[in-house]
Design a protein around this motif. Structure first.
Motif, mmCIF file in Angstrom:
data_model
loop_
_atom_site.group_PDB
_atom_site.id
_atom_site.type_symbol
_atom_site.label_atom_id
_atom_site.label_comp_id
_atom_site.label_asym_id
_atom_site.label_seq_id
_atom_site.Cartn_x
_atom_site.Cartn_y
_atom_site.Cartn_z
ATOM 1 N N THR A 58 3.191 12.845 18.420
ATOM 2 C CA THR A 58 2.577 11.708 17.745
ATOM 3 C C THR A 58 2.298 10.555 18.702
ATOM 4 O O THR A 58 1.574 9.636 18.344
ATOM 5 N N ASP A 113 0.868 -1.175 0.000
ATOM 6 C CA ASP A 113 0.000 0.000 0.000
ATOM 7 C C ASP A 113 0.903 1.222 0.000
ATOM 8 O O ASP A 113 1.777 1.351 0.871
ATOM 9 N N TYR A 116 4.897 16.015 4.862
ATOM 10 C CA TYR A 116 4.345 15.267 3.733
ATOM 11 C C TYR A 116 5.014 13.907 3.804
ATOM 12 O O TYR A 116 6.237 13.808 3.722
ATOM 13 N N LEU A 155 -1.542 2.524 9.261
ATOM 14 C CA LEU A 155 -0.512 3.544 9.040
ATOM 15 C C LEU A 155 0.546 3.533 10.138
ATOM 16 O O LEU A 155 1.717 3.800 9.886
ATOM 17 N N THR A 215 5.120 9.764 2.679
ATOM 18 C CA THR A 215 4.754 8.658 1.800
ATOM 19 C C THR A 215 5.035 7.361 2.542
ATOM 20 O O THR A 215 6.162 7.115 2.954
ATOM 21 N N TYR A 216 3.993 6.576 2.742
ATOM 22 C CA TYR A 216 4.081 5.302 3.445
ATOM 23 C C TYR A 216 4.208 4.181 2.416
ATOM 24 O O TYR A 216 3.475 4.168 1.421
ATOM 25 N N HIS A 233 5.975 1.598 12.525
ATOM 26 C CA HIS A 233 5.306 1.383 11.248
ATOM 27 C C HIS A 233 5.688 0.009 10.701
ATOM 28 O O HIS A 233 6.825 -0.428 10.853
ATOM 29 N N VAL A 293 0.739 5.158 0.421
ATOM 30 C CA VAL A 293 -0.164 6.181 0.918
ATOM 31 C C VAL A 293 0.628 7.477 1.043
ATOM 32 O O VAL A 293 1.735 7.489 1.599
ATOM 33 N N VAL A 294 0.068 8.568 0.535
ATOM 34 C CA VAL A 294 0.687 9.885 0.683
ATOM 35 C C VAL A 294 -0.234 10.695 1.577
ATOM 36 O O VAL A 294 -1.437 10.770 1.340
ATOM 37 N N ARG A 295 0.350 11.298 2.611
ATOM 38 C CA ARG A 295 -0.455 11.935 3.652
ATOM 39 C C ARG A 295 0.194 13.221 4.140
ATOM 40 O O ARG A 295 1.418 13.313 4.219
ATOM 41 N N THR A 296 -0.625 14.196 4.482
ATOM 42 C CA THR A 296 -0.157 15.404 5.152
ATOM 43 C C THR A 296 -0.419 15.220 6.642
ATOM 44 O O THR A 296 -1.512 14.809 7.033
ATOM 45 N N ILE A 297 0.583 15.513 7.453
ATOM 46 C CA ILE A 297 0.440 15.426 8.910
ATOM 47 C C ILE A 297 0.798 16.787 9.491
ATOM 48 O O ILE A 297 1.833 17.359 9.138
#
Length: 156
Positions: A72, A58, A131, A142, A133-134, A77, A60-64
């Motif tokens: 956190t 998988d 930004y 996640l 990317t997982y 992960h 996944v691109v995410r903004t945190i």
């Protein structure tokens, strides 16, 4: 092949190469149409970045966003992450209680697995925006909550 034939073949090849050298390379390019792009974040790594994934993955691109004073929590992960700090300064405490301070414009990789637990904190006065990317094994969450390591004492 006789000498004359080899010479003739070599001259033909040289002529073809010379002709190709004079043709602009753009003549073979196809212009783009209807495409736009936005750079979300850009960062420079301190060293070599090595990413790898096995099997179905998988992506996944995410903004945190981490508010000033926020964290956190300790976690790990199941796969690697590639992160770019867009703004603010992220302070990460790693499993061995070493601390990495990562300012805006910096990129880093977080390794996978429970032995690489860590916590990210915003010790600054502006939000930290990441930004990320997982690259996770298919179906993985996640992140996975983790206990603070013994060396963290009461800082977890």
């Amino acid at each position: 092949m006789r000498f004359k034939d080899r010479t003739r073949t070599a001259m033909v090849l040289m002529g073809c190469l010379a002709a190709l050298a004079t043709v602009p390379s753009a003549a073979n390019a196809t212009p783009g149409s209807g495409v736009s792009g936005t750079v979300l974040a850009q960062g420079v790594s301190e060293g070599t970045l090595k990413l790898k994934a096995k099997g179905r993955t998988d992506v996944v691109v995410r903004t945190i966003t981490i508010a000033p004073g926020g964290s956190t929590g300790w976690h790990s992960h199941a796969g690697q992450l590639l992160a770019v700090v867009k703004s603010g300064t992220l302070t990460r405490t790693l499993d061995d209680c070493s601390v990495e301070v990562t300012p805006a414009g910096t990129a880093f990789v977080e390794p996978s697995g429970p032995r690489h637990r860590h916590i990210g904190r915003n010790l600054g006065t502006e939000p930290v925006v990441l930004y990320v990317t997982y690259l996770l094994p298919k179906g993985s969450p996640l992140s996975n909550d983790a206990d603070a390591p013994p060396c963290a004492g009461k800082q977890g």
